[in-house]
Write an enzyme that holds these catalytic residues in place. Structure first.
Site, PDB file in Angstrom:
ATOM      1  N   SER A   1      43.105  43.482  41.268  1.00  0.00           N
ATOM      2  CA  SER A   1      41.940  42.622  41.015  1.00  0.00           C
ATOM      3  C   SER A   1      42.034  41.237  41.636  1.00  0.00           C
ATOM      4  CB  SER A   1      41.721  42.483  39.503  1.00  0.00           C
ATOM      5  OG  SER A   1      41.196  43.682  38.966  1.00  0.00           O
TER       6      SER A   1
ATOM      7  N   LYS B   1      39.214  40.317  43.818  1.00  0.00           N
ATOM      8  CA  LYS B   1      37.973  39.751  43.282  1.00  0.00           C
ATOM      9  C   LYS B   1      37.787  38.290  43.700  1.00  0.00           C
ATOM     10  CE  LYS B   1      37.428  42.688  39.142  1.00  0.00           C
ATOM     11  NZ  LYS B   1      38.504  43.679  39.246  1.00  0.00           N
TER      12      LYS B   1
ATOM     13  N   SER C   1      38.311  40.479  34.190  1.00  0.00           N
ATOM     14  CA  SER C   1      38.470  41.286  35.397  1.00  0.00           C
ATOM     15  C   SER C   1      37.603  42.544  35.327  1.00  0.00           C
ATOM     16  CB  SER C   1      39.946  41.671  35.592  1.00  0.00           C
ATOM     17  OG  SER C   1      40.237  41.862  36.951  1.00  0.00           O
TER      18      SER C   1
END
Length: 410
Positions: free
Chosen positions: A100, A103, A158
């Site tokens: 993640s 991101k 997340s």
């Protein structure tokens, strides 16, 4: 990566705008009937963006012998966020699954497109392509969320559901993936190959400690990005007038799971998947100085990624501003950054034009065309700039973000 000296200086071939655009268009529209596997387009070798030493194996550091003991990460990097100087690194350009932490690139690509007060009522289609096993914040169809709440779901929990809602608001997952790949190329994050906007494990989805640090450094320049990644808790809609509390999963920020909060921490993003292990990019400010540390896949699980990050931050602050750099975080091309060598530019064009546009499963014809169309639009404006960067006057420029005197640009 080829040495720029191998390219002829006097009169190198100058591709026309038509030929460059044709190459980009051909790469951007793959055959619909048989989409190539994602790993085919992934970076095959490490780049030397930011300096030749960053492409080497082993620990890179100047003059210091007191690096933290017991570091187990497959890759890590310590940099000064203000100057861009890389103070120390280990396999900085090694392509690894990012989880993640990717991101950060998603946010840097999409965040400015929607005002935080804008409202969106989620549909089932917004959530249809979330990979099974994803981390979720708890978004439900039929509930209306503000853009601010969706970004809180991305940064704090997340939530892949929040990512996919925002991606659909942006025109779809495929278009968003194409824009993220083009953004990575502009940031000169050439180790990064985007397959899905959420960082979930997919074949060929890769980044590096260097690239993730680039994403964090550039993202933190945006006030909203900085505010979201530093938010500890928020109230999240549960339907009607009800809410529930969400907490940031960054343990150095919240002091959870037996860890103390790190003094001066301001963000940025953590992640975990079975392929990536634990990944984390953290930023902290002390005495007016901000450092960035990225740690990827330490051998120890649990708190290991945070402990190694904290140790590297401690080391960086202890060195003082006079530490000699081993490399540099380069500036984006769109902001006047020096290109990372002719071969690196070509690699960036290929990555931006040929990135697969699907996050899950087999791509449909419409999804492929959607992603290709978005890429072509992005490249139409970029071909002219890239064409300028391939002029004879710059064909012999040295790579690695250094000026003619060998000093790292800041």
């Amino acid at each position: 990566m080829r040495d720029s000296s191998r390219f002829p200086r006097p009169t190198p071939a100058r591709p026309s705008r038509r030929s460059l655009f044709a190459v980009a268009l051909a790469a951007a529209v793959p055959p619909v009937a048989a989409a190539a596997p994602a790993q085919a387009a992934a970076p095959a070798t490490t780049s030397a963006v930011g300096g030749e030493r960053l492409a080497r194996d082993g620990v890179q550091v100047n003059g210091a012998t007191d690096l933290p003991k017991g570091l187990t990460a497959r890759s890590w990097l310590v940099a000064d966020a203000d100057t861009g100087e890389v103070l120390a690194s280990y396999r900085a350009h090694r392509p690894l699954a990012p989880a993640s932490t990717l991101k950060m690139l998603f946010a840097d690509t999409v965040l400015r497109k929607f005002h935080r007060a804008e409202r969106h009522t989620v549909t089932a289609a917004d959530l249809a392509d979330i990979p099974p096993g994803s981390s979720l914040v708890g978004i439900r169809p039929g509930i209306t969320y503000t853009v601010e709440q969706l970004w809180q779901g991305v940064f704090l929990r997340s939530g892949n559901d929040a990512v996919h809602v925002l991606a659909h608001m942006n025109g779809g997952v495929a278009k968003t993936v194409a824009e993220m790949q083009a953004r990575a190329a502009d940031l000169q994050a050439l180790d990064t190959h985007v397959v899905s906007p959420d960082g979930f494990d997919h074949p060929g989805q890769l980044s590096s400690a260097y690239d993730l640090t680039l994403f964090a450094r550039h993202g933190l320049k945006d006030a909203d990005f900085r505010a979201y990644c530093g938010t500890r808790t928020a109230a999240f809609p549960a339907g009607g007038k009800k809410t529930f509390q969400i907490q940031n999963t960054d343990r150095l920020l919240t002091g959870s799971w037996g860890l103390r909060t790190y003094d001066g921490l301001i963000g940025v993003k953590n992640g975990y998947t079975s392929d990536a292990g634990n990944t984390f990019t953290g930023a902290a400010t002390r005495g007016g100085r901000t450092l960035l540390v990225t740690v990827m896949h330490p051998g120890s699980g649990g708190n290991g990624v945070y402990e190694e990050t904290a140790a590297l931050l401690d080391w960086g602050f202890a060195q003082g501003p006079s530490t000699r750099a081993v490399g540099a975080l380069v500036a984006p091309l769109s902001e006047g950054g020096a290109r990372a060598g002719a071969e690196a530019v070509r690699k960036a064009v290929r990555a931006a034009a040929g990135a697969p546009g699907m996050a899950v499963g087999r791509p449909s014809a419409w999804r492929l065309l959607e992603g290709a169309g978005g890429t072509v639009v992005l490249l139409a404006g970029g071909v002219w700039a890239l064409r300028r960067r391939l002029r004879p006057a710059t064909a012999g420029a040295d790579s690695g973000g250094k000026d003619s005197g060998g000093r790292h640009r800041r």
